[in-house]
Structure formats: C-alpha cells, structure tokens
Design a protein around this motif. Structure first.
Motif, PDB file in Angstrom:
ATOM      1  N   ALA A  27      -6.766  -7.402  -3.220  1.00 26.73           N
ATOM      2  CA  ALA A  27      -5.620  -6.902  -4.035  1.00 26.73           C
ATOM      3  C   ALA A  27      -4.487  -7.985  -4.079  1.00 26.73           C
ATOM      4  N   VAL A  62       0.799  -1.313  -0.070  1.00 27.53           N
ATOM      5  CA  VAL A  62      -0.087   0.006  -0.098  1.00 27.53           C
ATOM      6  C   VAL A  62       0.849   1.205  -0.101  1.00 27.53           C
ATOM      7  N   PRO A 101      -2.359   1.053 -10.063  1.00 24.99           N
ATOM      8  CA  PRO A 101      -2.170  -0.116  -9.097  1.00 24.99           C
ATOM      9  C   PRO A 101      -3.595  -0.651  -9.225  1.00 24.99           C
ATOM     10  N   SER A 102      -3.956  -1.894  -8.417  1.00 25.50           N
ATOM     11  CA  SER A 102      -4.954  -2.591  -8.668  1.00 25.50           C
ATOM     12  C   SER A 102      -6.251  -1.867  -8.166  1.00 25.50           C
ATOM     13  N   ARG A 103      -6.124  -0.992  -7.157  1.00 27.01           N
ATOM     14  CA  ARG A 103      -7.272  -0.249  -6.669  1.00 27.01           C
ATOM     15  C   ARG A 103      -7.005   1.051  -5.889  1.00 27.01           C
ATOM     16  N   THR A 120      -1.060  -3.721  -5.345  1.00 31.70           N
ATOM     17  CA  THR A 120      -0.777  -2.514  -4.974  1.00 31.70           C
ATOM     18  C   THR A 120      -1.847  -1.810  -4.814  1.00 31.70           C
ATOM     19  N   VAL A 121      -2.273  -1.163  -3.986  1.00 28.64           N
ATOM     20  CA  VAL A 121      -3.364  -0.317  -3.543  1.00 28.64           C
ATOM     21  C   VAL A 121      -2.704   0.969  -3.110  1.00 28.64           C
ATOM     22  N   LEU A 129     -10.341  -4.922   0.937  1.00 31.43           N
ATOM     23  CA  LEU A 129      -9.936  -4.570  -0.159  1.00 31.43           C
ATOM     24  C   LEU A 129      -8.562  -4.698  -0.451  1.00 31.43           C
ATOM     25  N   VAL A 130      -7.486  -4.468   0.371  1.00 28.66           N
ATOM     26  CA  VAL A 130      -6.113  -4.641   0.535  1.00 28.66           C
ATOM     27  C   VAL A 130      -5.758  -6.278   0.166  1.00 28.66           C
ATOM     28  N   LEU A 161      -3.675   4.524  -1.149  1.00 30.63           N
ATOM     29  CA  LEU A 161      -4.684   4.843  -0.328  1.00 30.63           C
ATOM     30  C   LEU A 161      -4.471   6.379   0.279  1.00 30.63           C
ATOM     31  N   VAL A 165      -8.225   3.523  -2.981  1.00 32.29           N
ATOM     32  CA  VAL A 165      -9.044   3.982  -1.873  1.00 32.29           C
ATOM     33  C   VAL A 165      -8.679   5.356  -1.355  1.00 32.29           C
TER      34      VAL A 165
END
Length: 302
Positions: free
Chosen positions: A299, A78, A172-174, A145-146, A295-296, A148, A176
């Motif tokens: 990922a 993250v 990244p994958s997401r 990878t998130v 969510l993490v 945030l 937040v």
C-alpha cells in the motif's frame, strides 16, 4: 495439515474452556454485566512504548491510539478495528499485531477503543468508524491507507467501508479482514457442523452479542451485518479464515457475493485453523502476519 504447534494450541484452547465465553446468551450477559461493574483496560502494554511512539486522543467518547515508528516517517497507515464480539476490549494479541505492523511494515496504526455493546450499537459505532477512515485517507492519501479488522472489528471495518463508499465514493487502498464476523444472525446452515470442532466460538453467545450490538436495528441490517450489504465499488479485499472457525461461512459467503458484484477478493482459508489464527503464536499465524505486512508495505508503494 496443521502444524503440531497449532494442533497443540487448539487442544489447549478447548481445555481452557474458551468457548464458555460465548456458550450461551446468559454467559454473554454475565460478561457484559461484569464489564459494566469493572471495565477492562484497553491500554497498550508498556513494552510497546519501547519500540513505537504511542499517543492517545479522543474522538467523541472514543479513546483513539496512534502508534507510529520511532524516529522514522511512516511508510503507510492503517486503521485497525479490534475484535471481541463487540463486547470485549483490546487485548494483548491485538496489540502484538499492532507492534508487528509498526516495526515490520513501518506503518502508522490508528487504533480506536470503540464503545462496546450494549452502550455502543451499530447505528452509533459505524458512523464514527467511517469518519475515522475518511479522515485517515484525507490525511495521507488513499494509496497509503489500509483498513484492517479482526472478527467483530472486521465486520465494523466492512460496514464502515460500505458507508464511506455510499457517502463519498472514497476507499482505502485495501481492506484486510481476519476471521471476519459479517453476519450476526448466525444463520448459515453449515455453521452447526463447523461449530462441533471450533475450540473458541459458539453460536448461542455470538447471537446474543450480535443482538446487543444491533440495538434497535434488525440484526440483518447491513450496518450490523455487512454481509447483507453490497460490494461493488469497494477496495480490494484480503480475507483470512480457518476451517475450524464457525465464522468461516461468512468469509466464504463474502467471497461468493462480492465476486458476483465484481469486487476483488482474495481468500486465504487455512485448513484446521481456529478463529483468529493470524493473531496466534503458531507457524500458520506467523505466515499470515507476514502476508499482512507485505500488503501494508505494498500500500505504501501505490
């Protein structure tokens, strides 16, 4: 309906005068002047070292902390960009969230203590954050990878994601975003009504903090206010907002504009919650943190 604990905390925040921090341009100017004379610490609490491996490096002038699980390989990574109106350092609630991500999601969390405004302006800050994000993706693969961010840090996160997309197409994958501050102009017509019930934020000081962060750029430049950027090609976004946050309009506008461009956006708007509620010790905050942990973890499985 908000929980009893969250209602009591909102009353306590109001009674403590939290809004005074951003009540006026003069209030923000005084905070910045005090910080220049006596900079606040961004060091993590010592207790974090009992549950995580904490190290620090430097990227240019930025101290960058890496917090990883003790005795275990991280399951995900993250990049966390903290809030504080671009004028305040990392504080304990930020580090508490990092601790949760490390211990519950088994994530390696990279936490830059970026240079604050007015020394740190968007034209300098966004490129460095983008490079950090790109390096993290390269080191571990986009699937784990998130990105945030909370409040101002969420604005920086979105601007960095937009810049990276434009530069290389990587994501990244997401992404937040917690109570994101995405438009420092503070010009949305609905904000005046929300501000009346917001126990934490006030528009005059936020406008001044945004002006300081903009530096020589226009305040509606996408590097400063990424709500004015484009959203196609971004990673899926998950956004948390409370209805008693004057910045809730930014989350609603992001949902509308990003979906119109085909981006995937999931907005969790919690009734009666103030700014930054996922960082607060209330039931709604714990539920939001659990969702972020999920969510993490997700990922890590990509």
């Amino acid at each position: 309906m908000p929980s009893l604990r969250s209602r009591a905390l909102s009353v306590a925040l109001s009674a403590a005068g939290r809004r005074r921090r951003f009540a006026s341009a003069d209030a923000v100017g005084a905070r910045v002047a005090r910080s220049a004379r006596r900079p606040a610490s961004h060091l993590p609490p010592r207790s974090l070292g009992r549950v995580a491996d904490v190290s620090r490096t430097f990227v240019g002038a930025w101290p960058v902390y890496e917090v990883a699980p003790l005795g275990a390989e991280p399951a995900a990574q993250v990049l966390y960009l903290h809030g504080g109106g671009y004028v305040d350092e990392l504080v304990r609630p930020h580090w508490a969230l990092v601790r949760t991500l490390v211990t519950r999601a088994r994530a390696r969390v990279v936490v830059p203590a970026y240079i604050l405004a007015p020394r740190g302006t968007a034209d300098r800050t966004v490129p460095v954050a983008t490079d950090l994000l790109s390096g993290l993706i390269a080191s571990g693969g986009a699937g784990g990878t998130v990105l945030l961010g909370d409040a101002a840090g969420a604005g920086l996160a979105l601007a960095a994601a937009q810049r990276l997309r434009d530069r290389t197409g990587e994501q990244p994958s997401r992404i937040v975003l917690i109570s994101p501050w995405l438009d420092v102009t503070m010009s949305h017509p609905d904000q005046a009504a929300i501000e009346a019930s917001d126990p934490v934020q006030a528009r005059p000081g936020l406008r001044e903090a945004g002006r300081l962060y903009a530096g020589t750029l226009a305040t509606d430049d996408p590097r400063v206010s990424p709500l004015h950027g484009t959203f196609a090609g971004l990673a899926p976004l998950t956004v948390f907002a409370g209805t008693r946050d004057v910045l809730a309009t930014d989350s609603r506008e992001l949902l509308r504009r990003a979906r119109a461009e085909g981006a995937e956006v999931d907005l969790h708007e919690e009734a009666g919650m103030p700014h930054g509620y996922p960082l607060l010790p209330v039931p709604e905050g714990r539920a939001a943190r659990e969702r972020i942990v999920e969510l993490v973890r997700s990922a890590a499985e990509l």
